[in-house]
Motif scaffolding. Sequence first.
Motif, PDB file in Angstrom:
ATOM      1  N   SER A   3       0.923  -1.203   0.015  1.00 51.31           N
ATOM      2  CA  SER A   3      -0.075   0.050  -0.087  1.00 51.31           C
ATOM      3  C   SER A   3       0.855   1.313  -0.042  1.00 51.31           C
ATOM      4  O   SER A   3       0.289   2.264  -0.346  1.00 51.31           O
ATOM      5  CB  SER A   3      -0.939  -0.012   1.477  1.00 51.31           C
ATOM      6  N   SER A   4       2.028   1.068   0.429  1.00 51.50           N
ATOM      7  CA  SER A   4       3.063   2.216   0.491  1.00 51.50           C
ATOM      8  C   SER A   4       3.565   2.516  -1.134  1.00 51.50           C
ATOM      9  O   SER A   4       4.012   1.806  -1.904  1.00 51.50           O
ATOM     10  CB  SER A   4       4.265   2.104   1.211  1.00 51.50           C
ATOM     11  N   ILE A   5       3.391   3.575  -1.516  1.00 56.06           N
ATOM     12  CA  ILE A   5       3.823   4.029  -2.885  1.00 56.06           C
ATOM     13  C   ILE A   5       4.820   5.355  -2.923  1.00 56.06           C
ATOM     14  O   ILE A   5       4.616   6.201  -2.512  1.00 56.06           O
ATOM     15  CB  ILE A   5       2.621   4.472  -3.832  1.00 56.06           C
ATOM     16  N   ARG A   6       6.036   4.932  -3.355  1.00 55.94           N
ATOM     17  CA  ARG A   6       7.016   6.117  -3.655  1.00 55.94           C
ATOM     18  C   ARG A   6       6.893   6.887  -5.041  1.00 55.94           C
ATOM     19  O   ARG A   6       7.122   5.996  -6.067  1.00 55.94           O
ATOM     20  CB  ARG A   6       8.515   5.494  -3.215  1.00 55.94           C
ATOM     21  N   ILE A   7       6.737   8.114  -4.750  1.00 61.70           N
ATOM     22  CA  ILE A   7       6.417   8.788  -6.042  1.00 61.70           C
ATOM     23  C   ILE A   7       7.593   9.651  -6.498  1.00 61.70           C
ATOM     24  O   ILE A   7       7.999  10.634  -5.523  1.00 61.70           O
ATOM     25  CB  ILE A   7       5.282   9.885  -5.771  1.00 61.70           C
ATOM     26  N   GLN A  20       2.076  16.207  -5.573  1.00 61.67           N
ATOM     27  CA  GLN A  20       0.941  16.184  -4.407  1.00 61.67           C
ATOM     28  C   GLN A  20      -0.351  15.965  -4.706  1.00 61.67           C
ATOM     29  O   GLN A  20      -1.098  15.221  -3.868  1.00 61.67           O
ATOM     30  CB  GLN A  20       1.035  17.326  -3.558  1.00 61.67           C
ATOM     31  N   HIS A  21      -0.710  16.360  -5.818  1.00 65.75           N
ATOM     32  CA  HIS A  21      -1.967  16.222  -6.510  1.00 65.75           C
ATOM     33  C   HIS A  21      -2.294  14.581  -6.529  1.00 65.75           C
ATOM     34  O   HIS A  21      -3.208  13.960  -6.423  1.00 65.75           O
ATOM     35  CB  HIS A  21      -1.996  16.752  -7.849  1.00 65.75           C
ATOM     36  N   VAL A  22      -1.113  13.862  -7.286  1.00 63.13           N
ATOM     37  CA  VAL A  22      -1.038  12.403  -7.508  1.00 63.13           C
ATOM     38  C   VAL A  22      -1.052  11.607  -5.952  1.00 63.13           C
ATOM     39  O   VAL A  22      -1.840  10.806  -5.793  1.00 63.13           O
ATOM     40  CB  VAL A  22       0.045  11.970  -7.914  1.00 63.13           C
ATOM     41  N   ALA A  23      -0.374  12.119  -4.952  1.00 56.70           N
ATOM     42  CA  ALA A  23      -0.382  11.483  -3.884  1.00 56.70           C
ATOM     43  C   ALA A  23      -1.562  11.636  -2.855  1.00 56.70           C
ATOM     44  O   ALA A  23      -2.212  10.906  -2.283  1.00 56.70           O
ATOM     45  CB  ALA A  23       0.802  12.409  -2.834  1.00 56.70           C
ATOM     46  N   ASP A  24      -2.327  12.928  -3.073  1.00 56.76           N
ATOM     47  CA  ASP A  24      -3.766  13.363  -2.576  1.00 56.76           C
ATOM     48  C   ASP A  24      -4.786  12.063  -3.190  1.00 56.76           C
ATOM     49  O   ASP A  24      -5.604  11.570  -2.410  1.00 56.76           O
ATOM     50  CB  ASP A  24      -4.145  14.511  -2.643  1.00 56.76           C
ATOM     51  N   ARG A  25      -4.701  11.873  -4.417  1.00 58.01           N
ATOM     52  CA  ARG A  25      -5.530  10.887  -4.921  1.00 58.01           C
ATOM     53  C   ARG A  25      -5.304   9.375  -4.418  1.00 58.01           C
ATOM     54  O   ARG A  25      -6.336   8.676  -4.310  1.00 58.01           O
ATOM     55  CB  ARG A  25      -5.353  10.962  -6.635  1.00 58.01           C
ATOM     56  N   LEU A  26      -4.057   9.229  -4.342  1.00 59.08           N
ATOM     57  CA  LEU A  26      -3.673   7.901  -3.929  1.00 59.08           C
ATOM     58  C   LEU A  26      -4.034   7.681  -2.464  1.00 59.08           C
ATOM     59  O   LEU A  26      -4.572   6.680  -1.999  1.00 59.08           O
ATOM     60  CB  LEU A  26      -2.194   7.721  -4.028  1.00 59.08           C
ATOM     61  N   ALA A  27      -3.811   8.827  -1.659  1.00 62.67           N
ATOM     62  CA  ALA A  27      -4.369   8.656  -0.214  1.00 62.67           C
ATOM     63  C   ALA A  27      -5.786   8.657  -0.012  1.00 62.67           C
ATOM     64  O   ALA A  27      -6.220   7.690   0.925  1.00 62.67           O
ATOM     65  CB  ALA A  27      -3.790  10.000   0.454  1.00 62.67           C
ATOM     66  N   ALA A  28      -6.439   9.075  -0.741  1.00 61.44           N
ATOM     67  CA  ALA A  28      -7.970   8.989  -0.598  1.00 61.44           C
ATOM     68  C   ALA A  28      -8.504   7.704  -1.168  1.00 61.44           C
ATOM     69  O   ALA A  28      -9.522   7.370  -0.688  1.00 61.44           O
ATOM     70  CB  ALA A  28      -8.753  10.257  -1.764  1.00 61.44           C
ATOM     71  N   ALA A  29      -7.903   7.050  -1.715  1.00 59.85           N
ATOM     72  CA  ALA A  29      -7.912   5.591  -2.218  1.00 59.85           C
ATOM     73  C   ALA A  29      -7.374   4.574  -1.115  1.00 59.85           C
ATOM     74  O   ALA A  29      -7.273   3.343  -1.504  1.00 59.85           O
ATOM     75  CB  ALA A  29      -7.339   5.247  -3.689  1.00 59.85           C
ATOM     76  N   LEU A  31      -4.076   4.180  -0.256  1.00 56.37           N
ATOM     77  CA  LEU A  31      -2.697   3.911  -0.158  1.00 56.37           C
ATOM     78  C   LEU A  31      -1.888   4.938   0.747  1.00 56.37           C
ATOM     79  O   LEU A  31      -2.301   5.915   0.896  1.00 56.37           O
ATOM     80  CB  LEU A  31      -2.454   4.155  -1.695  1.00 56.37           C
ATOM     81  N   THR A  32      -0.703   4.703   0.593  1.00 51.19           N
ATOM     82  CA  THR A  32       0.260   5.527   1.704  1.00 51.19           C
ATOM     83  C   THR A  32       1.343   6.034   0.738  1.00 51.19           C
ATOM     84  O   THR A  32       2.317   5.292   0.443  1.00 51.19           O
ATOM     85  CB  THR A  32       0.770   4.809   2.692  1.00 51.19           C
ATOM     86  N   PRO A  33       1.278   7.325   0.291  1.00 56.54           N
ATOM     87  CA  PRO A  33       1.960   7.756  -0.775  1.00 56.54           C
ATOM     88  C   PRO A  33       3.419   8.242   0.016  1.00 56.54           C
ATOM     89  O   PRO A  33       3.364   9.128   1.149  1.00 56.54           O
ATOM     90  CB  PRO A  33       1.576   8.897  -1.668  1.00 56.54           C
ATOM     91  N   GLU A  34       4.477   8.659  -0.721  1.00 53.63           N
ATOM     92  CA  GLU A  34       5.667   9.122  -0.201  1.00 53.63           C
ATOM     93  C   GLU A  34       6.220   9.785  -1.274  1.00 53.63           C
ATOM     94  O   GLU A  34       6.561   9.307  -2.373  1.00 53.63           O
ATOM     95  CB  GLU A  34       6.734   8.160   0.366  1.00 53.63           C
ATOM     96  N   ILE A  35       6.723  11.222  -1.157  1.00 54.31           N
ATOM     97  CA  ILE A  35       7.095  11.945  -2.443  1.00 54.31           C
ATOM     98  C   ILE A  35       8.645  11.903  -2.419  1.00 54.31           C
ATOM     99  O   ILE A  35       9.309  12.106  -1.229  1.00 54.31           O
ATOM    100  CB  ILE A  35       6.593  13.313  -2.484  1.00 54.31           C
ATOM    101  N   VAL A  36       9.429  11.438  -3.412  1.00 58.58           N
ATOM    102  CA  VAL A  36      10.678  11.381  -3.328  1.00 58.58           C
ATOM    103  C   VAL A  36      11.087  12.388  -4.477  1.00 58.58           C
ATOM    104  O   VAL A  36      10.960  12.283  -5.709  1.00 58.58           O
ATOM    105  CB  VAL A  36      11.227   9.837  -3.798  1.00 58.58           C
ATOM    106  N   LEU A 217      -5.765   6.796 -11.013  1.00 53.94           N
ATOM    107  CA  LEU A 217      -5.410   8.316 -11.632  1.00 53.94           C
ATOM    108  C   LEU A 217      -5.620   8.376 -13.138  1.00 53.94           C
ATOM    109  O   LEU A 217      -5.646   9.516 -13.536  1.00 53.94           O
ATOM    110  CB  LEU A 217      -3.705   7.882 -11.508  1.00 53.94           C
ATOM    111  N   ASP A 218      -6.163   7.142 -13.898  1.00 51.46           N
ATOM    112  CA  ASP A 218      -6.069   7.473 -15.463  1.00 51.46           C
ATOM    113  C   ASP A 218      -7.628   8.215 -15.428  1.00 51.46           C
ATOM    114  O   ASP A 218      -8.635   7.719 -15.000  1.00 51.46           O
ATOM    115  CB  ASP A 218      -6.078   6.212 -16.111  1.00 51.46           C
ATOM    116  N   HIS A 219      -7.416   8.975 -16.541  1.00 50.28           N
ATOM    117  CA  HIS A 219      -8.546   9.700 -16.802  1.00 50.28           C
ATOM    118  C   HIS A 219      -8.894   9.335 -18.505  1.00 50.28           C
ATOM    119  O   HIS A 219      -7.845   9.637 -19.470  1.00 50.28           O
ATOM    120  CB  HIS A 219      -8.664  11.272 -17.161  1.00 50.28           C
ATOM    121  N   GLU A 220      -9.716   8.482 -18.676  1.00 49.36           N
ATOM    122  CA  GLU A 220      -9.977   7.634 -20.100  1.00 49.36           C
ATOM    123  C   GLU A 220     -10.167   8.546 -21.172  1.00 49.36           C
ATOM    124  O   GLU A 220      -9.394   8.411 -22.304  1.00 49.36           O
ATOM    125  CB  GLU A 220     -11.452   7.009 -20.073  1.00 49.36           C
TER     126      GLU A 220
END
Length: 312
Positions: A3-7, A20-29, A31-36, A217-220
Amino acid sequence: MKSSIRIGTRGSKLALWQAQHVADRLAAAGLTPEIVIITTTGDVVLDRSLDKIGAKGVFTEELEQGLRTGHVDIAVHSAKDVQSSIPADLELLAFLEREQVNDVIVSFDPALDLQRPDLVLGTSSTRRKAMLKRFLPHAVTAEARGNLQTRLRKLEEGQYHGLVLAYAGVHRMEYDSLIRFVLPETQYVPATGQGSIAIECARSLEPDLKAKLRRILDHEATHVCLVAERAFLRTMEGGCSIPSFALATLAPGGTVRLHGGLISLDGQHWLDEQQTAPLAAAETLGVRVAEAVLARGGQQILDDIRQQRQLS
């Protein structure tokens, strides 16, 4: 499935906003994002224009290496910065919903006159320089490298009367009040992917995780359009250093329309093509439009550009 995702991301304010926009989407779903933060060649080499440093992968190569080593799970890019061909061991997993695609002119002068004879506009884009020579031939273009805040500082210091930028970045950084002109996308056709955020990963990433990330994340509609645009760019064998342009939009009846083309460096020669295809044929559409442009004289324009650069 972890569940931890390194971005992985570049360190500019705009790149961090996107991450951060991506991280917020992942957290809302859940997952646990970390920005690198990873520094790229394009962030370091600021004393040369993009075409002088090759431009291929200049903003992505180090991030891609992080994907290969497992240092990060996904990389976040401005879609327009992604090179035309992705290495075989990597893939573009998702494209976030596209922002307004237009180029804009920003200035601290609320009464900026684009017809002033001594007009100086800053841009680092080969495409924008060529289009300005065509549509504002009296304007002088000046190199404007660096992140958005650096370029705005140079603008405030008086190095330019205005800057030509993508609306998306200006808007995301909340500089809308500085926008003096929104350039029509039918004339100043944007770069491939402009306005969208691309998510890249290693092909070896766990399949279930890839599927989940894609769902989040994907917008069709954006994805279909960028498949067409990127197929155009790949067929043109172009990148940031080539003044090509491509904009795909969804059209009635479950189709996608692509407007793609090429302009010479001096702005004198303009070739464009517009075609429509079913959504499922978006990639074929991109190839077809590029081949039409190349056959009508685009190949000669590209050859001339490469010859000029060899001599310079």
